[in-house]
Design a protein around this motif. Structure first.
Motif, PDB file in Angstrom:
ATOM      1  N   ALA A  51       0.837  -1.199   0.000  1.00 12.73           N
ATOM      2  CA  ALA A  51       0.000   0.000   0.000  1.00 12.73           C
ATOM      3  C   ALA A  51       0.874   1.251   0.000  1.00 12.73           C
ATOM      4  N   ALA A  52       0.304   2.364  -0.415  1.00 16.35           N
ATOM      5  CA  ALA A  52       1.026   3.638  -0.417  1.00 16.35           C
ATOM      6  C   ALA A  52       1.178   4.160   1.009  1.00 16.35           C
ATOM      7  N   ASN A  53       2.142   5.038   1.176  1.00 19.78           N
ATOM      8  CA  ASN A  53       2.368   5.640   2.491  1.00 19.78           C
ATOM      9  C   ASN A  53       1.422   6.820   2.663  1.00 19.78           C
ATOM     10  N   LEU A  54       0.228   6.543   3.166  1.00 19.75           N
ATOM     11  CA  LEU A  54      -0.775   7.594   3.356  1.00 19.75           C
ATOM     12  C   LEU A  54      -0.530   8.392   4.631  1.00 19.75           C
ATOM     13  N   LEU A  55       0.174   7.799   5.601  1.00 19.55           N
ATOM     14  CA  LEU A  55       0.392   8.488   6.876  1.00 19.55           C
ATOM     15  C   LEU A  55       1.350   9.663   6.717  1.00 19.55           C
ATOM     16  N   GLN A  56       2.404   9.471   5.896  1.00 23.27           N
ATOM     17  CA  GLN A  56       3.365  10.538   5.613  1.00 23.27           C
ATOM     18  C   GLN A  56       3.972  11.133   6.896  1.00 23.27           C
ATOM     19  N   ARG A  57       4.260  10.236   7.839  1.00 20.61           N
ATOM     20  CA  ARG A  57       4.920  10.623   9.105  1.00 20.61           C
ATOM     21  C   ARG A  57       4.117  11.631   9.919  1.00 20.61           C
ATOM     22  N   ARG A  58       2.831  11.671   9.769  1.00 21.10           N
ATOM     23  CA  ARG A  58       1.982  12.536  10.599  1.00 21.10           C
ATOM     24  C   ARG A  58       1.539  11.696  11.806  1.00 21.10           C
ATOM     25  N   PHE A  59       2.357  11.702  12.825  1.00 21.81           N
ATOM     26  CA  PHE A  59       2.128  10.827  13.972  1.00 21.81           C
ATOM     27  C   PHE A  59       1.255  11.482  15.039  1.00 21.81           C
ATOM     28  N   THR A  60       0.237  12.181  14.606  1.00 20.86           N
ATOM     29  CA  THR A  60      -0.738  12.780  15.523  1.00 20.86           C
ATOM     30  C   THR A  60      -2.128  12.542  14.958  1.00 20.86           C
ATOM     31  N   ALA A  61      -3.119  12.767  15.772  1.00 14.51           N
ATOM     32  CA  ALA A  61      -4.512  12.634  15.335  1.00 14.51           C
ATOM     33  C   ALA A  61      -5.366  13.602  16.137  1.00 14.51           C
ATOM     34  N   ASP A  62      -6.484  13.999  15.544  1.00 16.17           N
ATOM     35  CA  ASP A  62      -7.382  14.951  16.219  1.00 16.17           C
ATOM     36  C   ASP A  62      -8.299  14.274  17.218  1.00 16.17           C
ATOM     37  N   GLY A  63      -8.409  12.966  17.140  1.00 15.93           N
ATOM     38  CA  GLY A  63      -9.283  12.243  18.050  1.00 15.93           C
ATOM     39  C   GLY A  63      -8.931  10.767  18.040  1.00 15.93           C
ATOM     40  N   PRO A  64      -9.506   9.994  18.935  1.00 20.02           N
ATOM     41  CA  PRO A  64      -9.216   8.559  18.984  1.00 20.02           C
ATOM     42  C   PRO A  64      -9.768   7.831  17.764  1.00 20.02           C
ATOM     43  N   ASN A  65      -9.143   6.700  17.436  1.00 22.42           N
ATOM     44  CA  ASN A  65      -9.606   5.814  16.363  1.00 22.42           C
ATOM     45  C   ASN A  65      -9.611   6.499  14.995  1.00 22.42           C
ATOM     46  N   GLN A  66      -8.608   7.358  14.773  1.00 23.70           N
ATOM     47  CA  GLN A  66      -8.436   7.968  13.460  1.00 23.70           C
ATOM     48  C   GLN A  66      -7.198   7.413  12.761  1.00 23.70           C
ATOM     49  N   ARG A  67      -6.116   7.216  13.540  1.00 24.67           N
ATOM     50  CA  ARG A  67      -4.876   6.700  12.970  1.00 24.67           C
ATOM     51  C   ARG A  67      -4.255   5.694  13.937  1.00 24.67           C
TER      52      ARG A  67
END
Length: 386
Positions: free
Chosen positions: A216-232
């Motif tokens: 799969a493609a790298n969709l996360l792109q090193r964004r190791f944060t999230a605005d809420g639970p169960n998003q990433r």
């Protein structure tokens, strides 16, 4: 009722013959001084004096015997030798203490006074005895008293962190208790108490990929944060060891709070291991469709079974680039923390399972302060945001 005072024993004198007889009982017949003194109604000090004098007189006529003045000089020389040896030993311990202030020197003197004379300590440290005694009798300063109280709180915070916290987390733990103190002061007191945190280990790549499996493609792109639970979510596996062989730990972490939502342990690093960890996460959180699931390109994550489960629950698959650990740095950091604080060698598989449950579910998720979320525990962070 007034007690009657015992009449004072009159001073007695004895003839030389009596003294010689008493000495003979000790020297020749082998009786103890206390026994002879009791039998003859003598004081111990008097009898000892007679015995010592008799032995000294007996040695005067022997070849090589020392005179009284020579014995005194020999005793004096032996005392000087002992003092020089103590001084040499003490100088080794002083180090750079000469450059410190009086308070530090006095602290050292108090700590060492059971082993060295106070006069010698004061002389070598170039402080006065009167100054030391005045300092010792002086009540502790407010700063010193505050330091002693802080030491207790620091030790408690370090123990609560299972002796893994360094100065940043100990400092934050004190702030959470309403104790306002600088981090430099915390560092100083931790050094005094010899309290240290666990250092991170070097990264080791354990990914096993299989050519031909879909990536799969790298969709996360090193964004190791999230605005809420169960998003990433991020997932990965790592190796542990036992005397009977290797164990493999798979884990899934929510990037919003760094909460470990799923984990599994097995002697085999296969798709069943990662599926078991994913199943725990899905049952525990029941996420909505659209959650981004990120992992490396390992064959266990790229397998058909794993991809099918992701698709069934509407999860988007994202994968790191081949051989790039930084694309999944949050997961690698968690494994590093786990191995530093818990270890990676266990007595058996059952021992590993018990200790991992205690570390992950009891300590890490519920108690351990995490720097990425403002030094709150993952569960505490989620409750505060709810």
């Amino acid at each position: 009722m007034v007690e009657e005072k015992k009449p004072r024993r009159p001073r007695r004198s004895y003839t030389d013959e009596f003294k010689a007889g008493a000495v003979r009982l000790v020297v020749e017949e082998g009786k103890t001084v206390s026994q002879v003194a009791r039998d003859l109604d003598l004081t111990l000090s008097a009898l000892r004096t007679w015995v010592d004098q008799a032995r000294a007189d007996a040695g005067k006529g022997k070849p090589g015997a020392l005179t009284s003045a020579e014995r005194q000089e020999l005793t004096k020389l032996r005392k000087q030798v002992r003092e020089l040896e103590m001084e040499r030993t003490l100088l080794k311990k002083l180090g750079g203490l000469h450059r410190e202030g009086e308070r530090v020197k006095f602290e050292f003197i108090r700590a060492e006074q059971a082993h060295f004379s106070i006069s010698l300590l004061c002389r070598l440290l170039q402080v006065s005895r009167s100054g030391f005694y005045a300092w010792r009798s002086r009540p502790p300063s407010p700063r010193h008293s505050a330091d002693e109280r802080l030491k207790v709180l620091i030790r408690e915070a370090h123990e609560k962190g299972r002796r893994t916290y360094g100065s940043p987390r100990v400092h934050q733990a004190l702030r959470n208790q309403g104790v306002h103190v600088s981090r430099k002061r915390v560092i100083r007191l931790m050094q005094v108490e010899q309290l240290v945190g666990r250092a991170r280990r070097r990264y080791r790549c354990t990914t096993v990929s299989e050519p031909g499996l879909p990536v799969a493609a790298n969709l996360l792109q090193r964004r190791f944060t999230a605005d809420g639970p169960n998003q990433r979510w991020v997932g990965d596996t790592t190796e542990l060891t036992t005397p009977g062989g290797k164990l493999y730990l798979a884990a899934v972490i929510d990037l919003y709070s760094r909460f470990v939502v799923g984990w599994a342990l097995s002697a085999m690093n296969d798709r069943h291991l990662t599926l078991k960890a994913l199943d725990m996460a899905l049952r525990r959180r029941r996420p909505e469709e659209g959650l981004l699931h990120h992992s490396d390109q390992g064959c266990t994550y790229a397998s058909e079974d794993y991809q099918r489960v992701l698709e069934q629950h509407g999860l988007l698959c994202s994968m790191s680039r081949r051989g790039n650990c930084y694309d999944n740095a949050a997961m690698e950091s968690w494994f590093s923390t786990l191995k530093n604080e818990l270890g990676e060698s266990f007595e058996s598989a059952s021992d590993a399972k018990v200790k991992l449950f205690d570390y992950i579910e009891v300590f890490y998720n519920q108690q351990r302060m995490h720097s990425a979320i403002g030094y709150a525990a993952p569960a505490e962070f989620e409750r505060a945001a709810a």
